[in-house]
Every structure is written in structure tokens, then in C-alpha cells.
Design an enzyme around this catalytic site. Structure first.
Site, mmCIF file in Angstrom:
data_model
loop_
_atom_site.group_PDB
_atom_site.id
_atom_site.type_symbol
_atom_site.label_atom_id
_atom_site.label_comp_id
_atom_site.label_asym_id
_atom_site.label_seq_id
_atom_site.Cartn_x
_atom_site.Cartn_y
_atom_site.Cartn_z
ATOM 1 N N CYS A 50 0.862 -1.175 0.000
ATOM 2 C CA CYS A 50 0.000 0.000 0.000
ATOM 3 C C CYS A 50 0.903 1.231 0.000
ATOM 4 O O CYS A 50 2.125 1.126 0.146
ATOM 5 C CB CYS A 50 -0.912 -0.029 1.227
ATOM 6 N N GLU A 53 3.601 1.614 2.916
ATOM 7 C CA GLU A 53 4.876 0.909 2.787
ATOM 8 C C GLU A 53 5.772 1.566 1.742
ATOM 9 O O GLU A 53 6.986 1.686 1.932
ATOM 10 C CB GLU A 53 4.644 -0.559 2.399
ATOM 11 N N MET A 54 5.174 2.018 0.648
ATOM 12 C CA MET A 54 5.963 2.656 -0.399
ATOM 13 C C MET A 54 6.642 3.923 0.118
ATOM 14 O O MET A 54 7.796 4.200 -0.218
ATOM 15 C CB MET A 54 5.069 2.982 -1.606
ATOM 16 N N LYS A 55 5.943 4.668 0.953
ATOM 17 C CA LYS A 55 6.541 5.880 1.521
ATOM 18 C C LYS A 55 7.685 5.536 2.462
ATOM 19 O O LYS A 55 8.725 6.205 2.471
ATOM 20 C CB LYS A 55 5.480 6.689 2.277
ATOM 21 N N HIS A 73 0.072 -4.291 5.830
ATOM 22 C CA HIS A 73 -1.150 -4.054 6.611
ATOM 23 C C HIS A 73 -2.410 -4.269 5.776
ATOM 24 O O HIS A 73 -3.500 -3.932 6.209
ATOM 25 C CB HIS A 73 -1.145 -2.641 7.205
ATOM 26 N N CYS A 103 -12.228 -2.317 19.265
ATOM 27 C CA CYS A 103 -12.309 -2.966 20.578
ATOM 28 C C CYS A 103 -13.742 -3.047 21.081
ATOM 29 O O CYS A 103 -14.091 -3.897 21.891
ATOM 30 C CB CYS A 103 -11.429 -2.229 21.595
ATOM 31 N N CYS A 106 -14.053 1.504 23.667
ATOM 32 C CA CYS A 106 -13.557 2.878 23.840
ATOM 33 C C CYS A 106 -14.595 3.892 23.358
ATOM 34 O O CYS A 106 -15.598 3.542 22.734
ATOM 35 C CB CYS A 106 -12.239 3.063 23.096
ATOM 36 N N CYS A 109 -15.244 3.730 19.547
ATOM 37 C CA CYS A 109 -16.036 2.567 19.126
ATOM 38 C C CYS A 109 -17.490 2.702 19.539
ATOM 39 O O CYS A 109 -18.402 2.250 18.826
ATOM 40 C CB CYS A 109 -15.441 1.288 19.708
ATOM 41 N N CYS A 117 -10.402 3.685 16.871
ATOM 42 C CA CYS A 117 -10.290 2.904 18.103
ATOM 43 C C CYS A 117 -8.993 3.230 18.846
ATOM 44 O O CYS A 117 -7.920 3.310 18.244
ATOM 45 C CB CYS A 117 -10.340 1.416 17.768
ATOM 46 N N CYS A 179 -7.630 -2.503 3.584
ATOM 47 C CA CYS A 179 -7.181 -1.110 3.667
ATOM 48 C C CYS A 179 -7.620 -0.290 2.461
ATOM 49 O O CYS A 179 -8.496 0.538 2.543
ATOM 50 C CB CYS A 179 -5.664 -1.028 3.828
#
Length: 378
Positions: A50, A53-55, A73, A103, A106, A109, A117, A179
Site C-alpha cells: 500500500c 509501505e511505499m513511503k 497491513h 475494541c 472505547c 467505538c 479505536c 485497507c
């Protein structure tokens, strides 16, 4: 498999490790420990690179303190085993991996308008809840990433970062719900709340930007203007719903002025899907002065935005969005169901498929701009 940790075994498998800032992926054999309480060990079937990761790979000056690390991710797989107290999934279930947990307890959520979250921040430590890693390579502990670490054939996640999906769902397609697709599509549907007959501008035509276009189209936008400096991306943008495509480099005027000329009084909704501070300012300035809404979807971190306060005087709105406004587990489950019911189309976003060992080739494909998503299969 038994949920008794004493009867579970360490698994040896392949993973792509980045050993230092600016390094490439190194395929290594890693040891993946059994899941502890409220954790799930998953055999990843499909994953992909995604923009995040490239960044990270591009910025060689990034003094990231968490190395070596297993990134990834965006992925989906099958539950191999579960730790004590896990009740929502079991061995054999197909699941989506989620960088944004849910979760259910919180304030985010529990608020109908929120999805960030509090447990998301646990991922910032790049360790599990108990402060340790489940990965070891060459005798060294390896850090986790994004609550998921999908660039490993087996990975361990918290139960709240996993959602069960239809057993018939094709993992090599629906993993995009993890994602990219959800972030873009939901940014239009949930965060911006694009209205029928509206005019939209989408800055950045990667996988997430194309998903924004799909969301705008689904919401009934009459005009969807795709903006990118790479004209190779225009054909795919039109395929998924863009009504026109423009390259800022073709004009002497700033892009916001070009958009005002094209629309008369600015766009109703604009989306920044690049993560560039200057583009954020341009996207906001391209909005209609009284009711325009600009949504930041691109990852803008470690920088300050330089935006004139005058842009807000007449009523423009600037909003942030994470995971497209979906609550992690609920949203992913819904979108997979929608895909199975043919309400959404993920196939258009997949342009390449490679074996996982070819992950560095996938990096090069992504750099060309002609690759939207390259599925990596174990």
C-alpha cells in the site's frame, strides 16, 4: 488446533523483513510464536503493498526506530490457531486483517460517528499488547507493523484486529477491504457524504484514489474530475468512474484555479489522496467557497500544513478520514458481504499478481504508476 498455548508450536515460515531504514525487502525464514491470550495466529493467503509501505521504503532518511520490521497491513488469510479467551473466530475461519482495530469499548467505538479505536495506538509500539514480539529471525526479535504484519506467511494479531468473513469469499480479491478499497470508498461515502448530482475532484490516482472515485460514483456524483501528474493512470480512472482527467503540469495556472475555470465556482467535494501538504492546500482551495468539503485521505505526517485561514471564512470544510470512516471489524465484514452480493467491484483495482517471494518486483511495479495493486500470494 488446541487453544492451549503449551500445546501450540512455533511455526517457521517465510517473511519479508526490512532490516534498516531505506532498505529493501529481504525474504527470510522467521519463527512465529503461538498466540497468547486474546490473540490469533493467521496463515496469510493474499497481501499487497500500500502507499504507506511505499513511503517508508522511499524515505531513506527516515530514522525509524523500529527495525528490523515485518511490514504489511493489507491482507487476508485463514485462522491457524487462537489464544486463550478468543471467542469471535476459530481455526479454519477466513478473516480480514485490520490495521484499525475495533475494541468495541472505547469512546470512539461506542460513538456512532467515530471509528478511531484507541487500541490503534498500540500499533505505534510495533509490539504486541504485552510489549513483546511474536517474530524472531536469526535469533533477533523482529518488530510488528500496523497491528497486522501481513508480509509474513504466518502472523499474530489481536482478536480485535481480525474479522471473520464468508467462507466462500475469494481471499485474493477481498483482501483489498483490509485497507485500500475501504479507505477510499468510505472516504467518499462516509466521511465526505458525497451527494447525488455533485461535482468531485480526486487528487491522486493510486488504488485508494481510484476507490474514492468508485465511492463518488456510487453516491451519485454527476461529475468526477481525476487529478494526477501521471497520465498513464487516466484510462483506469475513467474505467472506474471518472468523467474527466487533468494533469496539473499541462496548465500554467495553479490547479485550484483550473478547477474553478472548469466548474464555474469550485467543486462540491475534493479528496487529497497523496499525502502532500501542498496538494492538501490546493484541494481545499478548489472547493466551492460556501459549502465545499475537502477530505484528507493521504498520509500527511511529520509536516505542518500551510493553509490560509481565509479559505474557511465563507464556509469551506476540511476533514480527516481513517479507514474510510468504517468501524474496523463491522465495516470490513459488511464490505466483503457487499462484494459477494456484487454490490461493489474490487477486481478493477487488481492489475498484477506475483508470488510473495517477488515482493521487490512488486515495489518496482508500483513505482511505474501502471500498477494499482499487485496481489502477493503465498
Amino acid at each position: 488446533m488446541s487453544t492451549d498455548p503449551d500445546k501450540q508450536l512455533v511455526i517457521r515460515c517465510r517473511a519479508a523483513i526490512v532490516w534498516k531504514p531505506g532498505g529493501s525487502f529481504s525474504i527470510e525464514e522467521v519463527e512465529v510464536a503461538p498466540p497468547k491470550a486474546k490473540e490469533v495466529r493467521i496463515k496469510i493467503v493474499a497481501t499487497a503493498l500500500c502507499g504507506t509501505e511505499m513511503k517508508m521504503l522511499k524515505n531513506k532518511n527516515l530514522q525509524h526506530q523500529h527495525y528490523p520490521i515485518i511490514m504489511g497491513h493489507e491482507g487476508a488469510g485463514i485462522v491457524e490457531s487462537v489464544g486463550e479467551g478468543v471467542s469471535t473466530v476459530k481455526a479454519g475461519d477466513k478473516v480480514i486483517a485490520l490495521f484499525l482495530p475495533q475494541c468495541g469499548e472505547c469512546t470512539s467505538c461506542l460513538n456512532s460517528a467515530g471509528n478511531f479505536c484507541i487500541k490503534f495506538k498500540q500499533g505505534e509500539t510495533h509490539l504486541m499488547s504485552d510489549g513483546t514480539s511474536r517474530f524472531t529471525c536469526k535469533g533477533k526479535p523482529v518488530y510488528h507493523f500496523g497491528n497486522t504484519s501481513t508480509f509474513s506467511e504466518y502472523t499474530v494479531m489481536n482478536e480485535i484486529s481480525v474479522t471473520k468473513i464468508d467462507a466462500a469469499a475469494p481471499l485474493e480479491k477481498v483482501f483489498l477491504v483490509s485497507c485500500g478499497f475501504s479507505t477510499g470508498y468510505g472516504g467518499a461515502i462516509n466521511t465526505a457524504k458525497v451527494t447525488p448530482g455533485s461535482t468531485c475532484a480526486v487528487f491522486g490516482l493510486g488504488g485508494v484514489g481510484l476507490s474514492v472515485i468508485m465511492g463518488c460514483k456510487a453516491a451519485g456524483a454527476a461529475r468526477i474530475i481525476a487529478v494526477d501528474i501521471n497520465k498513464d493512470k487516466f484510462e483506469k480512472a475513467k474505467e472506474v468512474g471518472a468523467t474527466e482527467c487533468i494533469n496539473p503540469q499541462d496548465y500554467e495556472k495553479p490547479i485550484q484555479e483550473v478547477l474553478f475555470d472548469l466548474t464555474g465556482d469550485g467543486v462540491d467535494f475534493s479528496f487529497e489522496v497523496i499525502g502532500n501538504p501542498e496538494t492538501v492546500a490546493a484541494a481545499l482551495a478548489s472547493c466551492h467557497e460556501s459549502h465545499g468539503v475537502c477530505v484528507i485521505i493521504g498520509l500527511v505526517t511529520g509536516v505542518q500544513l500551510n493553509i490560509s485561514g481565509h479559505l474557511f471564512f465563507s464556509g469551506r470544510t476540511l476533514k480527516g478520514s481513517v479507514y474510510g470512516g468504517w468501524k474496523g471489524r463491522d465495516g470490513a465484514s459488511k464490505l466483503v458481504s457487499d462484494y459477494m452480493a456484487k454490490k461493489i467491484n474490487l477486481d478493477a483495482l487488481i492489475t498484477h499478481t506475483l508470488n510473495f517471494d517477488k515482493i521487490n518486483e512488486a515495489v518496482e511495479l508500483m513505482k511505474t504508476g501502471k500498477c494499482v495493486r499487485c496481489v502477493l500470494l503465498f
